[in-house]
Design a protein around this motif. Structure first.
Motif, PDB file in Angstrom:
ATOM      1  N   GLN A  39      30.467  53.243  55.517  1.00  0.00           N
ATOM      2  CA  GLN A  39      30.072  53.882  56.756  1.00  0.00           C
ATOM      3  C   GLN A  39      29.901  55.379  56.532  1.00  0.00           C
ATOM      4  O   GLN A  39      30.519  55.976  55.644  1.00  0.00           O
ATOM      5  CB  GLN A  39      31.150  53.633  57.827  1.00  0.00           C
ATOM      6  CG  GLN A  39      31.220  52.187  58.289  1.00  0.00           C
ATOM      7  CD  GLN A  39      29.965  51.766  59.010  1.00  0.00           C
ATOM      8  OE1 GLN A  39      29.388  52.512  59.780  1.00  0.00           O
ATOM      9  NE2 GLN A  39      29.522  50.549  58.745  1.00  0.00           N
TER      10      GLN A  39
ATOM     11  N   SER B 144      30.365  59.359  56.926  1.00  0.00           N
ATOM     12  CA  SER B 144      31.609  60.103  57.023  1.00  0.00           C
ATOM     13  C   SER B 144      31.869  60.656  58.412  1.00  0.00           C
ATOM     14  O   SER B 144      32.985  61.062  58.705  1.00  0.00           O
ATOM     15  CB  SER B 144      31.589  61.251  56.014  1.00  0.00           C
ATOM     16  OG  SER B 144      30.481  62.104  56.265  1.00  0.00           O
TER      17      SER B 144
ATOM     18  N   SER C  28      32.205  59.109  61.167  1.00  0.00           N
ATOM     19  CA  SER C  28      33.208  58.274  61.844  1.00  0.00           C
ATOM     20  C   SER C  28      34.610  58.740  61.475  1.00  0.00           C
ATOM     21  O   SER C  28      35.496  58.850  62.335  1.00  0.00           O
ATOM     22  CB  SER C  28      33.030  56.808  61.459  1.00  0.00           C
ATOM     23  OG  SER C  28      31.781  56.322  61.901  1.00  0.00           O
ATOM     24  N   ASP C  29      34.812  59.027  60.189  1.00  0.00           N
ATOM     25  CA  ASP C  29      36.114  59.531  59.752  1.00  0.00           C
ATOM     26  C   ASP C  29      36.409  60.888  60.377  1.00  0.00           C
ATOM     27  O   ASP C  29      37.559  61.190  60.729  1.00  0.00           O
ATOM     28  CB  ASP C  29      36.155  59.638  58.227  1.00  0.00           C
ATOM     29  CG  ASP C  29      36.255  58.278  57.563  1.00  0.00           C
ATOM     30  OD1 ASP C  29      36.953  57.417  58.111  1.00  0.00           O
ATOM     31  OD2 ASP C  29      35.630  58.081  56.522  1.00  0.00           O
TER      32      ASP C  29
ATOM     33  N   LEU D 118      37.639  60.345  63.900  1.00  0.00           N
ATOM     34  CA  LEU D 118      39.019  59.848  63.909  1.00  0.00           C
ATOM     35  C   LEU D 118      40.005  60.945  63.536  1.00  0.00           C
ATOM     36  O   LEU D 118      41.128  60.987  64.069  1.00  0.00           O
ATOM     37  CB  LEU D 118      39.152  58.657  62.960  1.00  0.00           C
ATOM     38  CG  LEU D 118      38.323  57.411  63.332  1.00  0.00           C
ATOM     39  CD1 LEU D 118      38.505  56.308  62.295  1.00  0.00           C
ATOM     40  CD2 LEU D 118      38.701  56.883  64.713  1.00  0.00           C
TER      41      LEU D 118
ATOM     42  N   LEU E 122      32.121  49.144  61.542  1.00  0.00           N
ATOM     43  CA  LEU E 122      32.824  50.019  60.611  1.00  0.00           C
ATOM     44  C   LEU E 122      33.387  49.190  59.457  1.00  0.00           C
ATOM     45  O   LEU E 122      33.642  47.995  59.592  1.00  0.00           O
ATOM     46  CB  LEU E 122      33.960  50.745  61.324  1.00  0.00           C
ATOM     47  CG  LEU E 122      33.579  51.712  62.462  1.00  0.00           C
ATOM     48  CD1 LEU E 122      34.828  52.151  63.198  1.00  0.00           C
ATOM     49  CD2 LEU E 122      32.809  52.913  61.946  1.00  0.00           C
TER      50      LEU E 122
ATOM     51  N   ARG F 184      38.646  49.573  56.445  1.00  0.00           N
ATOM     52  CA  ARG F 184      39.604  50.684  56.447  1.00  0.00           C
ATOM     53  C   ARG F 184      39.446  51.532  57.702  1.00  0.00           C
ATOM     54  O   ARG F 184      40.416  51.817  58.409  1.00  0.00           O
ATOM     55  CB  ARG F 184      39.397  51.554  55.206  1.00  0.00           C
ATOM     56  CG  ARG F 184      40.352  52.747  55.120  1.00  0.00           C
ATOM     57  CD  ARG F 184      39.939  53.683  53.996  1.00  0.00           C
ATOM     58  NE  ARG F 184      38.665  54.324  54.281  1.00  0.00           N
ATOM     59  CZ  ARG F 184      38.530  55.404  55.054  1.00  0.00           C
ATOM     60  NH1 ARG F 184      39.572  55.963  55.628  1.00  0.00           N
ATOM     61  NH2 ARG F 184      37.335  55.921  55.264  1.00  0.00           N
ATOM     62  N   THR F 185      38.203  51.937  58.000  1.00  0.00           N
ATOM     63  CA  THR F 185      37.949  52.779  59.177  1.00  0.00           C
ATOM     64  C   THR F 185      38.223  52.016  60.464  1.00  0.00           C
ATOM     65  O   THR F 185      38.749  52.576  61.426  1.00  0.00           O
ATOM     66  CB  THR F 185      36.489  53.282  59.152  1.00  0.00           C
ATOM     67  OG1 THR F 185      36.191  53.827  57.863  1.00  0.00           O
ATOM     68  CG2 THR F 185      36.256  54.353  60.199  1.00  0.00           C
ATOM     69  N   TYR F 186      37.882  50.731  60.490  1.00  0.00           N
ATOM     70  CA  TYR F 186      38.119  49.914  61.687  1.00  0.00           C
ATOM     71  C   TYR F 186      39.614  49.793  61.965  1.00  0.00           C
ATOM     72  O   TYR F 186      40.054  49.891  63.122  1.00  0.00           O
ATOM     73  CB  TYR F 186      37.502  48.531  61.492  1.00  0.00           C
ATOM     74  CG  TYR F 186      37.608  47.633  62.700  1.00  0.00           C
ATOM     75  CD1 TYR F 186      36.682  47.721  63.730  1.00  0.00           C
ATOM     76  CD2 TYR F 186      38.634  46.710  62.817  1.00  0.00           C
ATOM     77  CE1 TYR F 186      36.777  46.896  64.852  1.00  0.00           C
ATOM     78  CE2 TYR F 186      38.738  45.887  63.925  1.00  0.00           C
ATOM     79  CZ  TYR F 186      37.800  45.977  64.934  1.00  0.00           C
ATOM     80  OH  TYR F 186      37.906  45.168  66.034  1.00  0.00           O
TER      81      TYR F 186
ATOM     82  N   ARG G 181      41.927  51.885  61.138  1.00  0.00           N
ATOM     83  CA  ARG G 181      42.382  53.190  61.632  1.00  0.00           C
ATOM     84  C   ARG G 181      41.981  53.388  63.096  1.00  0.00           C
ATOM     85  O   ARG G 181      42.750  53.924  63.900  1.00  0.00           O
ATOM     86  CB  ARG G 181      41.761  54.281  60.758  1.00  0.00           C
ATOM     87  CG  ARG G 181      42.331  55.664  60.990  1.00  0.00           C
ATOM     88  CD  ARG G 181      41.650  56.675  60.103  1.00  0.00           C
ATOM     89  NE  ARG G 181      42.088  58.023  60.385  1.00  0.00           N
ATOM     90  CZ  ARG G 181      41.407  59.118  60.071  1.00  0.00           C
ATOM     91  NH1 ARG G 181      40.240  58.998  59.438  1.00  0.00           N
ATOM     92  NH2 ARG G 181      41.866  60.302  60.367  1.00  0.00           N
ATOM     93  N   TRP G 182      40.785  52.940  63.452  1.00  0.00           N
ATOM     94  CA  TRP G 182      40.310  53.029  64.840  1.00  0.00           C
ATOM     95  C   TRP G 182      41.217  52.237  65.779  1.00  0.00           C
ATOM     96  O   TRP G 182      41.568  52.701  66.863  1.00  0.00           O
ATOM     97  CB  TRP G 182      38.874  52.513  64.906  1.00  0.00           C
ATOM     98  CG  TRP G 182      38.275  52.486  66.277  1.00  0.00           C
ATOM     99  CD1 TRP G 182      37.709  53.512  66.960  1.00  0.00           C
ATOM    100  CD2 TRP G 182      38.198  51.335  67.146  1.00  0.00           C
ATOM    101  NE1 TRP G 182      37.275  53.097  68.195  1.00  0.00           N
ATOM    102  CE2 TRP G 182      37.562  51.764  68.338  1.00  0.00           C
ATOM    103  CE3 TRP G 182      38.592  50.011  67.037  1.00  0.00           C
ATOM    104  CZ2 TRP G 182      37.309  50.894  69.404  1.00  0.00           C
ATOM    105  CZ3 TRP G 182      38.353  49.157  68.092  1.00  0.00           C
ATOM    106  CH2 TRP G 182      37.718  49.592  69.257  1.00  0.00           C
TER     107      TRP G 182
END
Length: 565
Positions: A21, A23, A25-26, A29, A56, A59-61, A63-64
């Protein structure tokens, strides 16, 4: 070869990199983590602004989802559906810290609790406890026990709930978590009140009140004061109850429970004027208070025995409650439908992702196979070239030896002619000539066997072509045969035409084929004729050349090799 392998790995790396995805998005977050404590509403808005969270990477999902749970703890909105926390836990269980694993399990358990699946929630909480207790995460252990207590409370198992809240309080006390410790004590007192142990409830809540004196969270203080007020109401100590309700009203942000409790207290004690004065201070235009205000007016008018006004307010209150219940039910239905549609879309996205991954894997396998085939082909070509080069080197060596022997043979013959008398030197040179002649013929034979033309004829003879009605040797190959034979046997043409000056070209070409030394069956296949026809062909050629073989088993090839000079 190394180059092709390097290209293969680079291609696979690029394909895998395509699924990452962007960056930004990170970054969003990261921004949420910075502001979640001071401005949870803005954090919630940023979370909602992230488009298509399901797309996502894992990993990102995960964290979301974790941040969504933390925002819920701050502004008390609805938790995410269970399947979203399930996916998040799937990632944290493999890559997360014990703290993260326990946290996401608590959110997952709470989500199951909100959906009414208490058994599943208990199972999830048990897993969270195992992780938290194993790694001595006292705060998370306390939160988990607190949520288990809520679960027992929901099942009206008040004694079991008290035990869990007490364990939670001990964990919070160990970590000096004043706010959570005070809330756990409040929960214990509330449960004692539910089983009519008012003295014990008051004792516990008094301790909670003293603990809350050290907290900066006014909501904790307000909730404990409200609880103390309710206990004193149950004990019919109305003056003390009023004192704590007023303290709660002056500190907490959520004032409606305190308004309701105070007005109910005033109507119970016939302090109608105080009830009216307090009711007039309530925000009359606030929609969220309208329903409760109608009910409070009903209570006041009913206490004044003004039944007509009381009935009007009661009817309005009931209508509003019915509307709220209906709206709430519709909201729940819409929420369930939304979750179902969300789950359906999520499953479709997962299916498409799996399909995309299968295409990528298939593409990688195809390209890998193609590169492997290319590498094998290149290795094969390399081996073939090396083999051809070795054959060429061998052929060149034979030709060099052949030339050397032929030159030496000529020198020996000339030297032999210089001797007028046959002496020892003459005999010695004659022996050397005989040996050189034998070597010369051997080199001629090797040169022929290593020639491309001879190998091609051998290959053609091994072929099996049913219903073939043409010779296997083409006109072009006849010319190549003649060129190769006359090169290896330079005296052949002169010798043949000395035997028969008018010999047809076709017969001379056949003489060249005979010099290959094939048997009658092989020649029959190459010429596409019967073996008897080959024998007759050889006999007619001998007759034209006036060659009479002394031995019936001897061949034309052997005769020409022996007599050609």
């Amino acid at each position: 070869m190394k180059k092709h392998i390097y290209i293969l790995f680079m291609f696979i790396f690029l394909l895998l990199g395509c699924n990452r995805q962007p960056s930004d998005s990170d970054k969003q977050l990261d921004e949420i983590e910075k502001i979640i404590e001071v401005n949870p509403d803005s954090a919630s808005n940023i979370l909602k602004s992230i488009p298509s969270p399901e797309e996502l990477d894992n990993r990102t999902y995960a964290r979301w989802c974790m941040l969504s749970g933390k925002v819920t703890d701050k502004i008390f909105n609805d938790l995410l559906p269970t399947y979203q926390f399930e996916r998040a836990y799937g990632w944290y269980s493999s890559h997360g810290t014990p703290d993260e694993q326990a946290q996401i399990l608590i959110y997952l358990g709470r989500s199951y609790f909100a959906e009414g699946d208490y058994d599943k929630a208990m199972s999830i909480y048990t897993n969270a406890l195992d992780i938290a207790e194993k790694h001595k995460l006292n705060n998370l252990t306390g939160y988990t026990y607190n949520h288990i207590g809520d679960l027992y409370r929901e099942k009206f198992m008040f004694t079991e709930a008290i035990k869990k809240y007490e364990t939670a309080a001990e964990c919070f006390k160990k970590e000096n978590n004043t706010d959570s410790y005070a809330c756990a004590l409040k929960n214990i007192g509330r449960e004692y009140a539910c089983i009519d142990s008012l003295s014990r409830a008051l004792e516990i809540l008094t301790i909670a009140d003293s603990v809350a004196a050290n907290t900066k969270d006014i909501e904790v203080t307000a909730s404990i004061n409200n609880a103390l007020g309710n206990i004193y109401v149950m004990r019919e100590e109305y003056n003390k109850a009023e004192k704590y309700f007023l303290k709660a009203l002056s500190t907490g942000k959520e004032k409606m429970p305190d308004y309701v409790a105070l007005i109910d207290l005033y109507t119970t004690t016939d302090s109608i004027d105080k009830a009216k004065e307090l009711l007039s201070k309530m925000p009359q235009d606030d929609p969220q208070y309208t329903c409760s205000i109608n009910y409070l007016y009903y209570q006041i008018h009913n206490a004044e025995r003004n039944y007509k006004e009381a009935l009007a307010y009661l009817e309005e209150y009931v209508d509003m409650v019915d509307s709220i219940v209906y709206a709430d039910n519709q909201s729940k239905i819409l929420n369930i439908e939304s979750k179902y549609n969300h789950l359906k879309i999520s499953k479709e996205v997962d299916r498409l992702k799996i399909k995309q991954q299968s295409y990528i894997i298939f593409s990688v396998i195809c390209i890998s196979c193609l590169l492997l085939i290319t590498i094998v082909y290149l290795l094969y070509r390399k081996q073939v070239k090396e083999k051809i080069q070795r054959q060429r080197d061998e052929l060149n060596r034979i030709k060099t030896d052949f030339l050397y022997v032929s030159l030496e043979l000529e020198e020996r013959k000339k030297l032999l002619d210089t001797f007028k008398e046959k002496d020892d030197n003459y005999n010695k040179i004659e022996e050397e000539i005989s040996l050189l002649t034998s070597n010369y013929k051997e080199l001629q034979h090797k040169s022929l066997e290593n020639s491309p033309v001879f190998k091609e004829l051998v290959r053609l003879a091994k072929q099996n072509k049913p219903r073939n009605d043409k010779p296997l040797i083409t006109d072009k190959q006849w010319k190549l045969i003649a060129d190769e034979i006359t090169y290896i046997y330079p005296n052949l043409s002169k010798y043949i035409y000395s035997l028969c000056p008018n010999l047809p070209e076709q017969d001379f070409l056949y003489c060249c084929l005979c010099m290959c030394g094939f048997d009658t069956n092989t020649e029959a296949k190459l010429l596409n004729i019967a073996s008897d026809s080959v024998r007759k062909k050889r006999l007619r050629l001998r007759e034209k050349l006036n060659i009479a073989l002394l031995n019936d088993n001897a061949t034309l090839y052997e005769y020409l090799i022996e007599n050609m000079h």
